[in-house]
Enzyme design. Structure first.
Site, PDB file in Angstrom:
ATOM      1  CD1 TRP A  33      -1.461  -0.039 -11.048  1.00 48.27           C
ATOM      2  CD2 TRP A  33      -0.133   1.422  -9.991  1.00 48.27           C
ATOM      3  NE1 TRP A  33      -2.001   0.210  -9.802  1.00 48.27           N
ATOM      4  CE2 TRP A  33      -1.210   1.101  -9.141  1.00 48.27           C
ATOM      5  CE3 TRP A  33       0.822   2.330  -9.533  1.00 48.27           C
ATOM      6  CZ2 TRP A  33      -1.351   1.659  -7.864  1.00 48.27           C
ATOM      7  CZ3 TRP A  33       0.674   2.881  -8.260  1.00 48.27           C
ATOM      8  CH2 TRP A  33      -0.395   2.540  -7.452  1.00 48.27           C
ATOM      9  CG  HIS A  38      -7.901   3.713   0.805  1.00 46.94           C
ATOM     10  ND1 HIS A  38      -7.683   4.252  -0.443  1.00 46.94           N
ATOM     11  CD2 HIS A  38      -8.308   4.742   1.597  1.00 46.94           C
ATOM     12  CE1 HIS A  38      -7.958   5.554  -0.402  1.00 46.94           C
ATOM     13  NE2 HIS A  38      -8.318   5.875   0.819  1.00 46.94           N
ATOM     14  CE1 TYR A  70      -5.022  -0.189  -9.714  1.00 47.66           C
ATOM     15  CE2 TYR A  70      -5.207   1.658  -8.178  1.00 47.66           C
ATOM     16  CZ  TYR A  70      -5.347   1.130  -9.450  1.00 47.66           C
ATOM     17  OH  TYR A  70      -5.800   1.927 -10.464  1.00 47.66           O
ATOM     18  CE1 TYR A  71      -8.394  -6.098  -1.968  1.00 46.85           C
ATOM     19  CE2 TYR A  71      -8.788  -5.563  -4.287  1.00 46.85           C
ATOM     20  CZ  TYR A  71      -9.238  -5.670  -2.987  1.00 46.85           C
ATOM     21  OH  TYR A  71     -10.545  -5.344  -2.694  1.00 46.85           O
ATOM     22  CG  HIS A  98      -1.057   1.151  -1.615  1.00 46.04           C
ATOM     23  ND1 HIS A  98      -1.651   0.033  -2.158  1.00 46.04           N
ATOM     24  CD2 HIS A  98      -2.040   2.084  -1.546  1.00 46.04           C
ATOM     25  CE1 HIS A  98      -2.915   0.274  -2.413  1.00 46.04           C
ATOM     26  NE2 HIS A  98      -3.186   1.521  -2.044  1.00 46.04           N
ATOM     27  CB  VAL A  99       1.282   3.558   3.851  1.00 49.01           C
ATOM     28  CG1 VAL A  99       0.860   4.589   4.906  1.00 49.01           C
ATOM     29  CG2 VAL A  99       1.406   2.170   4.480  1.00 49.01           C
TER      30      VAL A  99
HETATM   31  O1  G7M Z   1      -5.560   2.521  -1.476  1.00 49.49           O
HETATM   32  P1  G7M Z   1      -6.034   2.600  -2.887  1.00 49.49           P
HETATM   33  O2  G7M Z   1      -5.722   1.313  -3.630  1.00 49.49           O
HETATM   34  O3  G7M Z   1      -7.437   3.003  -2.980  1.00 49.49           O
HETATM   35  O4  G7M Z   1      -5.191   3.764  -3.549  1.00 49.49           O
HETATM   36  C1  G7M Z   1      -4.350   3.627  -4.662  1.00 49.49           C
HETATM   37  C2  G7M Z   1      -3.667   4.955  -4.913  1.00 49.49           C
HETATM   38  O5  G7M Z   1      -2.740   4.799  -5.956  1.00 49.49           O
HETATM   39  C3  G7M Z   1      -4.625   6.072  -5.346  1.00 49.49           C
HETATM   40  O6  G7M Z   1      -4.475   7.181  -4.481  1.00 49.49           O
HETATM   41  C4  G7M Z   1      -4.201   6.387  -6.785  1.00 49.49           C
HETATM   42  O7  G7M Z   1      -4.288   7.751  -7.109  1.00 49.49           O
HETATM   43  C5  G7M Z   1      -2.761   5.931  -6.806  1.00 49.49           C
HETATM   44  N1  G7M Z   1      -2.304   5.493  -8.120  1.00 49.49           N
HETATM   45  C6  G7M Z   1      -2.979   4.685  -8.964  1.00 49.49           C
HETATM   46  N2  G7M Z   1      -2.195   4.448 -10.041  1.00 49.49           N
HETATM   47  C7  G7M Z   1      -2.579   3.605 -11.156  1.00 49.49           C
HETATM   48  C8  G7M Z   1      -1.018   5.107  -9.886  1.00 49.49           C
HETATM   49  C9  G7M Z   1       0.168   5.203 -10.676  1.00 49.49           C
HETATM   50  O8  G7M Z   1       0.328   4.615 -11.753  1.00 49.49           O
HETATM   51  N3  G7M Z   1       1.164   5.987 -10.153  1.00 49.49           N
HETATM   52  C10 G7M Z   1       1.043   6.654  -8.950  1.00 49.49           C
HETATM   53  N4  G7M Z   1       2.048   7.415  -8.551  1.00 49.49           N
HETATM   54  N5  G7M Z   1      -0.070   6.553  -8.185  1.00 49.49           N
HETATM   55  C11 G7M Z   1      -1.097   5.786  -8.659  1.00 49.49           C
END
Ligand code: G7M
Length: 231
Positions: free
Chosen positions: A69, A162, A167-168, A171-172
């Protein structure tokens, strides 16, 4: 299967009064989604440098968590119309867009994520002073873009990474300071400004330091720490 989750992202009474209960519908919901939103006991893990190398890193590598994604967003195959700002530079560039958790209807729960273009940084553990230009760029341009678009100043923003992330791919998170977003607590969130300073003061900070993080009872990584006799 449709899975409906009530008010996960809205926990301030002020906001609830104004907009009522907010609901997130995930459809289709996978087994992983259902598990994620079920209430679970959590534990704290103190992960040493050696634990990361011998337990966490092999786990992350074996599991090969999908970040498709993320790549879809970076390649404009998904959510291209939602991008708030992009710096296309392959080393220090990133895409800033609303997090899935934010419906963008009100600023009280503002929530955006900055996803870096480079693909070689999994988590905090990979950060070194070489990445300072990237982190400073996200801080500076992310704040500027949010100020321009939403008129929210940096003094009202919580910017953090985090550990462990879900997800590795680095991202911030940018959230409104007035919003207690899930995962913004001290056990999981690392302020971007602190990360920058830590790397300035101690180059190997994120390789050497013991990092503490919360983990849910059903997480396979917890089993790995248990098997290693670490908790
Ligand atoms: O840091 P961590 O990996 O925990 O956070 C991942 C962030 O990505 C979360 O706040 C999710 O709500 C966000 N997120 C996850 N997915 C699969 C998507 C996506 O497909 N689109 C967007 N815009 N945010 C996502």
């Amino acid at each position: 299967m449709q899975f409906c989750e009530e008010a996960e992202t809205v926990d301030t009474s002020r906001l609830n009064k104004r907009i009522g209960i907010k609901t997130t519908v995930i459809c289709p919901a996978t087994e992983k989604h259902v598990k994620k939103y079920l209430r679970q006991e959590t534990f704290l893990i103190n992960e040493t440098e050696d634990d990361y190398r011998s337990i966490t890193l092999p786990h992350i590598t074996q599991q090969s968590f999908s970040v498709q994604w993320v790549y879809n967003i970076l390649e404009k195959k998904a959510e291209a119309d939602r991008i708030v700002f992009e710096d296309p530079d392959p080393h220090v560039g990133f895409v800033l867009l609303p997090d899935f958790k934010w419906d963008q209807k009100q600023l009280e729960d503002l929530y955006l994520i900055a996803i870096v273009h480079r693909r070689d940084l999994k988590s905090l553990r990979d950060l070194t002073p070489d990445n300072l230009p990237l982190l400073r760029n996200i801080l500076e341009k992310g704040v500027e873009a949010i100020g321009k678009k939403y008129n929210v100043p940096s003094s009202k923003l919580r910017m953090y990474l985090h550990y462990q992330p879900s997800y590795y791919h680095i991202h911030v998170h940018f959230t409104s300071l007035d919003y207690e977003a899930p995962g913004c607590g001290v056990e999981r969130a690392h302020l971007l400004t602190d990360v920058i300073q830590n790397l300035q003061v101690q180059p190997e900070y994120y390789q050497k330091r013991t990092l503490t993080f919360p983990i849910r009872a059903d997480d396979a990584l917890l089993t790995k720490f248990r098997e290693a006799g670490k908790i």
